[in-house]
Scaffold this motif. Structure first.
Motif, PDB file in Angstrom:
ATOM      1  N   ASN A  39       9.885   4.913  -1.588  1.00 54.60           N
ATOM      2  CA  ASN A  39       8.439   4.914  -1.792  1.00 54.60           C
ATOM      3  C   ASN A  39       7.864   6.328  -1.756  1.00 54.60           C
ATOM      4  OD1 ASN A  39       8.150   2.180  -2.183  1.00 54.60           O
ATOM      5  ND2 ASN A  39       7.801   1.723  -0.027  1.00 54.60           N
ATOM      6  N   GLU A  57      17.491   2.344  -4.901  1.00 54.62           N
ATOM      7  CA  GLU A  57      16.089   1.968  -4.675  1.00 54.62           C
ATOM      8  C   GLU A  57      15.971   0.888  -3.603  1.00 54.62           C
ATOM      9  OE1 GLU A  57      13.939   1.188  -8.289  1.00 54.62           O
ATOM     10  OE2 GLU A  57      13.958   3.316  -8.825  1.00 54.62           O
ATOM     11  N   LYS A 115      14.438  -0.092  -0.384  1.00 57.64           N
ATOM     12  CA  LYS A 115      13.199   0.354   0.268  1.00 57.64           C
ATOM     13  C   LYS A 115      13.202   0.027   1.762  1.00 57.64           C
ATOM     14  CE  LYS A 115      10.697  -0.369  -4.060  1.00 57.64           C
ATOM     15  NZ  LYS A 115       9.641  -1.126  -4.758  1.00 57.64           N
ATOM     16  N   GLY A 121       3.759  -0.920  -4.917  1.00 58.67           N
ATOM     17  CA  GLY A 121       4.336   0.377  -5.272  1.00 58.67           C
ATOM     18  C   GLY A 121       3.718   1.010  -6.495  1.00 58.67           C
ATOM     19  N   LYS A 122       2.479   0.613  -6.830  1.00 62.15           N
ATOM     20  CA  LYS A 122       1.801   1.147  -8.016  1.00 62.15           C
ATOM     21  C   LYS A 122       0.924   2.329  -7.599  1.00 62.15           C
ATOM     22  CE  LYS A 122       1.800  -3.345 -10.381  1.00 62.15           C
ATOM     23  NZ  LYS A 122       0.975  -4.410 -11.003  1.00 62.15           N
ATOM     24  N   TYR A 123       1.587   3.432  -7.314  1.00 59.83           N
ATOM     25  CA  TYR A 123       0.878   4.561  -6.706  1.00 59.83           C
ATOM     26  C   TYR A 123      -0.005   5.310  -7.693  1.00 59.83           C
ATOM     27  CZ  TYR A 123       3.861   3.595  -2.746  1.00 59.83           C
ATOM     28  OH  TYR A 123       4.477   2.968  -1.693  1.00 59.83           O
ATOM     29  N   ARG A 134       9.380   9.025  -2.791  1.00 60.05           N
ATOM     30  CA  ARG A 134       9.656   9.622  -4.096  1.00 60.05           C
ATOM     31  C   ARG A 134       8.696   9.090  -5.159  1.00 60.05           C
ATOM     32  NH1 ARG A 134      15.425   8.750  -6.910  1.00 60.05           N
ATOM     33  NH2 ARG A 134      14.616   6.621  -6.948  1.00 60.05           N
ATOM     34  N   LYS A 135       8.390   7.801  -5.114  1.00 62.84           N
ATOM     35  CA  LYS A 135       7.453   7.234  -6.084  1.00 62.84           C
ATOM     36  C   LYS A 135       6.067   7.846  -5.930  1.00 62.84           C
ATOM     37  CE  LYS A 135       9.620   2.766  -7.032  1.00 62.84           C
ATOM     38  NZ  LYS A 135       9.454   1.292  -7.043  1.00 62.84           N
ATOM     39  N   ARG A 136       5.649   8.093  -4.692  1.00 64.55           N
ATOM     40  CA  ARG A 136       4.347   8.728  -4.474  1.00 64.55           C
ATOM     41  C   ARG A 136       4.346  10.152  -5.027  1.00 64.55           C
ATOM     42  NH1 ARG A 136       4.814   7.818   1.528  1.00 64.55           N
ATOM     43  NH2 ARG A 136       3.359   9.545   1.723  1.00 64.55           N
ATOM     44  N   GLU A 150       6.217  11.291  -7.499  1.00 65.56           N
ATOM     45  CA  GLU A 150       6.211  11.217  -8.961  1.00 65.56           C
ATOM     46  C   GLU A 150       4.822  10.855  -9.488  1.00 65.56           C
ATOM     47  OE1 GLU A 150      10.908   9.815  -9.438  1.00 65.56           O
ATOM     48  OE2 GLU A 150       9.276   8.339  -9.506  1.00 65.56           O
ATOM     49  N   ALA A 151       4.142   9.915  -8.796  1.00 66.07           N
ATOM     50  CA  ALA A 151       2.802   9.512  -9.237  1.00 66.07           C
ATOM     51  C   ALA A 151       1.812  10.661  -9.095  1.00 66.07           C
ATOM     52  CB  ALA A 151       2.328   8.308  -8.425  1.00 66.07           C
TER      53      ALA A 151
END
Length: 688
Positions: free
Chosen positions: A559, A493, A495, A629-631, A561-563, A565-566
């Motif tokens: 980031n 992770e 970034k 990062g709170k998508y 990947r986080k988007r 997943e969100a």
């Protein structure tokens, strides 16, 4: 139903080529029979060093009769205004062998055409097999094939026999001067006489009696059992990956295992060298104690049962003794120098003709490590830089020259001997990871940093001098290297801005570039993005969400990947499809940025004002949420815009004749699109 038995007998086939050849034969025969309008049952393959074959049942004696429709010219060209056949119709009918009066009219994708429906009488299956079996032989994709005698045909090794029997009769054809027949052979030395084959089941049951285990999986099972049994007798357990045991199983037609021994004095040499010597050179299986200590014994396999096994074992022990003596000499000679001494010579070792020496590569990698450490793990800087300077030094050692698979491993061993820190030693070995898709990642930050620097330099360097992968050709394994960089970033992770990382790497190459830096950076970035998309889709992330998120903004893989997943989680909520459609309307109407600022004074519809105020409120929240990062919360903030967006499109004519109003409304939509792009290009997001 009749069955087909097919077998190719040849000289010994390389072990690694047997499995792929059998897989191809099974799929190809199914396809060829399907194309020939013949159904078949299960295909059972078998193979060993001297044979490749399969048996299948459920084949009909012949094709069924069938109707085929041949279409000709369009009706408007086939008949004149009075309905009289034209030359086009007459020629088509003549070519089909039917009177012109029998032509039909059918609808086709091209429009209404004339056609002929003919009954095609089914051919015999034996006749069809005589055509497709030799074609299949030609298509088997061996890595290397050969020709022999004066034959034009090629195969992996010279052929000796072909068995082709359908429904009890030989399917007649010839390939490479070999006439198909019903004669097979057993083991080359233990049962060499030809014998007439019977039904497939009987044939496959007879081969073991003739010292041939035709099923590769059964040979593998027996090799594994023998290996474990002999290792237990020696007081240890085998060092045997499945790939080694599978290779051994495909080197023999029937496995005969024996326990061999070597002088215990050799165990003073690092076990990695001894193990590689046994496995890589001899295909022996080493044995270790439960604590991992190497025992002075090994498991070996013969293809032939011998009366005096001790003679055979003694011969193999003599061969291994010479190998281990060489290995010990190389190791002891290397130990007379320090790893730093070997590193000094890397400037004389070519990495790639246009990219200079390995010493040049190490210098470029050092610049990348210095760039990465403050962004990823500042505490790892000292270990990473020291490991970077030594990581390729073992390429100049005698041991790695003889055992290339030990590069990195010997670097760790020699570094430890020289008194380097444990972190440096481990990073030297780890920097080659991951070596393939499922390989373990570096466990230390220092190893991960050097690994990324090494792989990125190779990728940017090759792209920089025009060595770009194409199709299946990737001689420098750049796809694997890119996936390795991405896996490290995602696992840890980290970034980092991938675009900036690429830019720094291309800068390091400098004057060695043969293409413009801008072009190289663009191509490398696209290369990484494609690898990233494939990696996420293979990990079962939805294709459309991956495409939409990557298309909007591809900077930090973590980031992104986080988007993804969100957005995947948010998609499961009620009302998502309506929300996505609203966002698509915003983005579809924008052809390009209008290039003007929003002027609230030009609003003359309440819907414009409401949307603008809602968008400003959302923007105030979204900036902090994106930074954090709170998508998922970003999406929740964007969801509040659905109603004002819908009302805007219901009440407002965006493409107003008044240019100022039109551009102002487009600017408002562009403002929204910029916020949406924090997450995805919603035009690429489909329904569930």
């Amino acid at each position: 139903m009749p069955e087909l038995l097919f077998e190719i007998g040849s000289e010994e086939i390389p072990a690694g080529m047997i499995g792929p050849a059998l897989d191809f034969m099974a799929s190809d025969i199914r396809k060829q029979l399907h194309d020939a309008h013949l159904d078949c049952g299960e295909v059972t393959t078998f193979g060993s060093p001297r044979r490749l074959g399969f048996a299948l049942d459920g084949l009909a004696p012949s094709q069924a009769d069938r109707e085929e429709t041949a279409t000709g010219p369009k009706v408007q060209f086939a008949y004149d205004s009075e309905g009289i056949p034209t030359k086009a119709a007459l020629g088509f009918a003549r070519g089909q062998g039917v009177p012109v009066e029998s032509l039909l009219k059918v609808e086709t994708p091209k429009g209404e055409c004339v056609a002929v429906v003919k009954t095609v009488q089914g051919r015999s299956t034996a006749e069809i097999l005589a055509e497709i079996l030799p074609q299949m032989i030609r298509r088997i994709p061996f890595r290397k094939s050969m020709r022999w005698s004066d034959r034009a045909e090629s195969f992996v090794r010279p052929m000796h026999w072909i068995v082709a029997v359908f429904d009890g009769s030989v399917v007649p054809f010839e390939f490479a001067g070999i006439q198909s027949g019903n004669q097979s052979r057993g083991h080359r030395f233990m049962s060499p006489e030809p014998f007439e084959v019977g039904p497939a089941k009987e044939f496959l049951e007879k081969l073991p009696i003739l010292s041939v285990l035709p099923d590769p999986e059964e040979r593998l099972r027996q090799v594994r059992e023998i290996t474990e049994e002999l290792a237990t007798q020696a007081g240890g357990k085998p060092v045997a990956e499945d790939s080694l045991l599978r290779e051994i199983a495909n080197l023999v037609e029937y496995p005969f295992g024996h326990l061999g021994r070597f002088d215990e004095a050799f165990t003073e040499v690092p076990k990695e060298i001894l193990i590689d010597s046994m496995i890589g050179h001899q295909r022996y299986v080493p044995i270790v104690r439960d604590d991992g200590q190497l025992l002075p014994c090994f498991v070996m396999f013969n293809n032939t049962e011998v009366e005096k096994s001790d003679v055979s074992v003694a011969g193999n022990q003599r061969v291994l003794r010479a190998r281990l003596a060489d290995a010990r000499y190389f190791y002891e000679t290397d130990c007379k120098r320090k790893l730093d001494d070997f590193a000094e010579g890397l400037g004389k070792v070519t990495f790639q003709e246009k990219l200079g020496s390995i010493g040049d590569k190490i210098a470029r990698m050092r610049g990348l490590v210095e760039y990465l450490t403050p962004l990823c793990d500042p505490d790892a800087k000292d270990d990473a830089l020291r490991a970077n300077d030594l990581c390729k030094a073992d390429l100049n050692t005698l041991v790695v020259g003889e055992f290339p698979d030990l590069q990195g491993i010997m670097g760790r061993i020699y570094a430890a001997k020289d008194g380097e820190s444990e972190g440096v030693c481990q990073a030297i070995e780890e920097h080659y990871r991951p070596r393939f898709a499922q390989d373990a990642l570096p466990e230390t930050s220092a190893g991960a940093l050097v690994a990324m620097a090494d792989k990125m330099d190779t990728i940017c360097g090759c792209f920089g001098v025009g060595l770009i992968p194409s199709g299946t050709a990737d001689p420098y394994a750049l796809r694997r290297a890119a996936l390795g960089v991405l896996r490290v970033l995602l696992e840890r992770e980290w970034k980092i801005d991938l675009t900036e990382f690429i830019h720094v790497s291309v800068e390091q190459i400098g004057e060695k570039l043969t293409r413009s830096a801008e072009e190289v950076e663009t191509d490398v970035r696209a290369f990484f993005e494609m690898r990233f998309r494939n990696h996420l889709v293979s990990a079962e992330h939805p294709q459309d969400i991956v495409d939409g998120v990557c298309s909007a903004r591809f900077v930090s893989p973590v980031n992104v990947r986080k988007r993804i997943e969100a957005l995947t989680a948010f998609r499961g909520r009620e009302g998502f499809e309506d929300l996505a459609q609203a966002f698509k309307r915003v983005m579809n109407i924008l052809k390009e940025d209008p290039g003007v600022d929003i002027d609230p004074g030009l609003f003359d519809q309440e819907a414009e004002t409401l949307l603008y105020e809602a968008a400003k409120d959302a923007e105030a929240k979204i900036g902090e949420l994106v930074t954090a990062g709170k998508y998922l919360e970003v999406l929740e903030a964007l969801a509040t815009l659905k109603k004002p967006v819908d009302r805007f499109f219901d009440d407002v004519l965006v493409m107003d004749k008044d240019e100022a109003k039109r551009n102002n409304r487009l600017a408002l939509l562009q403002f929204l699109a910029n916020m949406l792009n924090y997450i995805a290009d919603f035009r690429k997001i489909g329904g569930e």
